[in-house]
Each structure stands twice: as C-alpha cells, then as structure tokens.
Design an enzyme around this catalytic site. Structure first.
Site, mmCIF file in Angstrom:
data_model
loop_
_atom_site.group_PDB
_atom_site.id
_atom_site.type_symbol
_atom_site.label_atom_id
_atom_site.label_comp_id
_atom_site.label_asym_id
_atom_site.label_seq_id
_atom_site.Cartn_x
_atom_site.Cartn_y
_atom_site.Cartn_z
ATOM 1 N N TYR A 54 0.830 -1.205 0.000
ATOM 2 C CA TYR A 54 0.000 0.000 0.000
ATOM 3 C C TYR A 54 0.863 1.253 0.000
ATOM 4 O O TYR A 54 1.923 1.286 0.621
ATOM 5 C CB TYR A 54 -0.910 0.058 1.224
ATOM 6 C CG TYR A 54 -1.939 -1.035 1.342
ATOM 7 C CD1 TYR A 54 -2.268 -1.852 0.266
ATOM 8 C CD2 TYR A 54 -2.599 -1.256 2.546
ATOM 9 C CE1 TYR A 54 -3.212 -2.858 0.393
ATOM 10 C CE2 TYR A 54 -3.552 -2.255 2.682
ATOM 11 C CZ TYR A 54 -3.846 -3.057 1.611
ATOM 12 O OH TYR A 54 -4.779 -4.046 1.743
ATOM 13 N N GLY A 207 -18.595 -1.887 0.485
ATOM 14 C CA GLY A 207 -18.654 -2.009 -0.974
ATOM 15 C C GLY A 207 -17.824 -0.962 -1.685
ATOM 16 O O GLY A 207 -18.259 -0.390 -2.676
ATOM 17 N N ARG A 208 -16.604 -0.729 -1.174
ATOM 18 C CA ARG A 208 -15.700 0.286 -1.742
ATOM 19 C C ARG A 208 -16.377 1.666 -1.793
ATOM 20 O O ARG A 208 -16.167 2.442 -2.714
ATOM 21 C CB ARG A 208 -15.216 -0.139 -3.134
ATOM 22 C CG ARG A 208 -14.562 -1.508 -3.132
ATOM 23 C CD ARG A 208 -13.988 -1.912 -4.463
ATOM 24 N NE ARG A 208 -13.648 -3.319 -4.437
ATOM 25 C CZ ARG A 208 -12.535 -3.834 -3.895
ATOM 26 N NH1 ARG A 208 -11.662 -3.027 -3.340
ATOM 27 N NH2 ARG A 208 -12.320 -5.132 -3.900
ATOM 28 N N GLY A 209 -17.197 1.916 -0.776
ATOM 29 C CA GLY A 209 -17.846 3.218 -0.658
ATOM 30 C C GLY A 209 -19.245 3.282 -1.243
ATOM 31 O O GLY A 209 -20.002 4.201 -0.954
#
Length: 325
Positions: A54, A207-209
């Site tokens: 990351y 959900g990834r935003g």
C-alpha cells in the site's frame, strides 16, 4: 461516543481487538492521516490494517509508504494498537509470492517501515500458486518463534488453503472482501472458519464506498480513482447497484441511521468472530462508522435486509479482469 468500544476475539490464540478496525490503504502520507489515526485511537479503535504494497508510490514501484505512515502515526502509542500488515504481492504486476526466503525478507522490511519490534497480525496477502502453502506458513510460523510477529493470517484464501495452513500453525484470522453486496464467503469460507475457531476480517465492508450512499454517478469518482476500473462501478452495473443502495438507504432511514452504519451493523450481526475494517482518510467518517456499534438488528430486520440485498445481488464482478487471478 465513549472511548471504550466493545471488543471481539479473533481466533483462539488470544488476540482481542475493537469490534471495528480501521483500514488505512487509501491514506496518503500526510498530517491528516496521522490526525485520523490518532483520533481513531482516542475513540477506542485498536486494530489498524495496512500492507507492504500500500502507498501512493505503488505504481512507481516504490513500496512500504502506507506502513511508514501508520508507523509514524502510532509512534509513542504502540501499546494501544494492534498492527496488521501483509506480505505476498510483488510489483505493479500484482504477482503472488510466498517463498520462505521472501517471507523473511518481507517481514524485516515491514518492521523497519513501521518502526516497531514486532507485528501483531501478519497476513499472506495473496496465495502463491507456485509455493505450497505449507512452506509459506511454515516460514511465517518461524517468525512467531523469533518474536517478530504474534499471530498469523491469510487473505483471500480458499477453504482448502485455510485448512492446510491451519494444520501447520493455528491461524488467527482470514481477511476477505465481505459486505452486503459481496457475500461469496458465506457458502464455504465462513463455515470453515467457524469450525476451526479462526476469526474473520471483512475488507471493503462498505462495498468500496458504494454502500455509503455518497456515490450517485460515475462522475462522482475522481478521474484518478481506481474504482473507475471496477465492473460494479461501470455502465449498466452501476445503475443496477444504485437501485440496491436506494433500498438500503430507505431501510436505514427507517432505523434512524446512516446506510453505512446499517451495512456495518449487518456484518457485525453475522458472527462474534467478525471484525470489519472500513477504510477512510477522514476522522468524521471513522466516527460515523463507529455509530454502527449502536445499531441493533432484530431477527425480523435481518430478514428484511436479506430480502433487500440477497447473496449475489450486486451486478458485476468484484475485480476487473486483469486482477481476477
């Protein structure tokens, strides 16, 4: 909200963490990230999730940036935090790697990046198809004996891989995507974890935003946002998924909570061994997410959520084709 958050046990080896952790993947290396991590600690969050791959310089082939940010933020407060990091993805080509020599090289780099003497929870980020998992986990088990790590985890592992790894050394946690629109783990993975006494850490629990209700159009995503490449955010899939989110928003409103809080409360209700790690760069979002711990769901309400968002409801694959493997 009080500083003392409810705790949950991950696995059977003694690791206890706050019921919600903090995913740091999207945090840039700046003072706001440090401020957010400090604020999360003050609110009672104890689990912080990162990985050696990351960081903002990833696409330039420079790794460890996010670990260094987390380490800088936790300096002087190490005893308040459970640090989880990962090894096993190399290069911008996203190859999985699990050779024992690579494992030992990776942990030393992560310890240096984080500025710590040990890592609490060390995950294999992706399983190497060319190295038997017994060899990889055997090498990680040696790190436990050396005192460099405390507990072992896997990320995105199959039931067979989990069983084989656990036979070499007890696993404390498995981390995999899980949310109201990514429920694939329910069929086989969660039952195995329950059987073996292994904790579960859902990443992308919102959900990834998408499940926050904050994303209304494709253009709401910045031009450099990686989610633009994900099938669930594209074309007809986007429109269909918005319809599901609208139903979740309506139900959340009837409960007097945010859709993000409802989504996290639903996850927490799936088992006492589950500790979601919603990711954010902002402290106000951390505070909002922690509000999920105050949302209770009856059996009738859980059944209604099941009707609104059954397994397989999301349109589109989880990842783009180039990342599926």
């Amino acid at each position: 909200m009080e500083n003392r958050l409810p705790k949950r046990k991950l696995g059977s080896q003694g690791l206890e963490v706050s019921a919600l952790g903090l995913g740091t993947m999207m945090m840039p290396d700046n003072e706001e990230s440090v401020y957010t991590i400090h604020g999360a600690l003050d609110l009672g969050v104890t689990m912080f999730d990162t990985a050696d791959i990351y960081g903002e310089k990833f696409m330039e082939g420079k790794f460890g940036g996010n670990e260094r940010t987390v380490g800088r933020a936790l300096k002087g407060r190490r005893d308040q935090a459970v640090i989880a990091t990962k090894f096993g993805i190399t290069g911008v080509d996203m190859k999985a790697h699990g050779h024992p020599a690579y494992v030992k090289k990776s942990v030393d780099a992560s310890l240096l990046n984080l500025g710590v003497d040990y890592i609490d929870l060390y995950y294999q980020h992706r399983i190497d198809p060319n190295t038997p998992i017994e060899e990889t986990v055997g090498a990680v088990a040696e790190l436990v004996q050396e005192g460099k790590i405390r507990y072992i985890g896997l990320s995105e592992a199959s039931p067979d891989q989990i069983r084989r790894a656990h036979a070499v050394h007890p696993l404390t946690a498995v981390e995999t995507e899980y949310s109201l629109w990514s429920r694939e783990v329910e069929d086989e993975v969660l039952p195995v974890l329950h059987e073996l006494g292994i904790g579960f850490v859902p990443y992308s629990p919102l959900g990834r935003g998408f499940l926050t209700g904050q994303i209304r159009t494709f253009d709401d995503l910045p031009e450099d946002d990686y989610r633009r490449f994900f099938p669930r955010f594209q074309g007809e899939n986007f429109s269909k998924n918005l319809e599901v989110v609208a139903l979740i928003e309506k139900f959340a409103a009837s409960k007097g909570c945010k859709p993000s809080q409802l989504a996290l409360a639903w996850l927490l209700a799936q088992g006492e061994q589950i500790v979601p790690i919603p990711g954010t760069k902002r402290l106000d979002r951390v505070q909002e997410n922690l509000g999920a711990l105050e949302v209770t769901l009856s059996a009738e309400e859980l059944a209604e959520i099941e009707r609104i968002s059954p397994q397989g409801v999301a349109a589109g694959e989880r990842y783009p084709n180039f990342q599926q493997s």
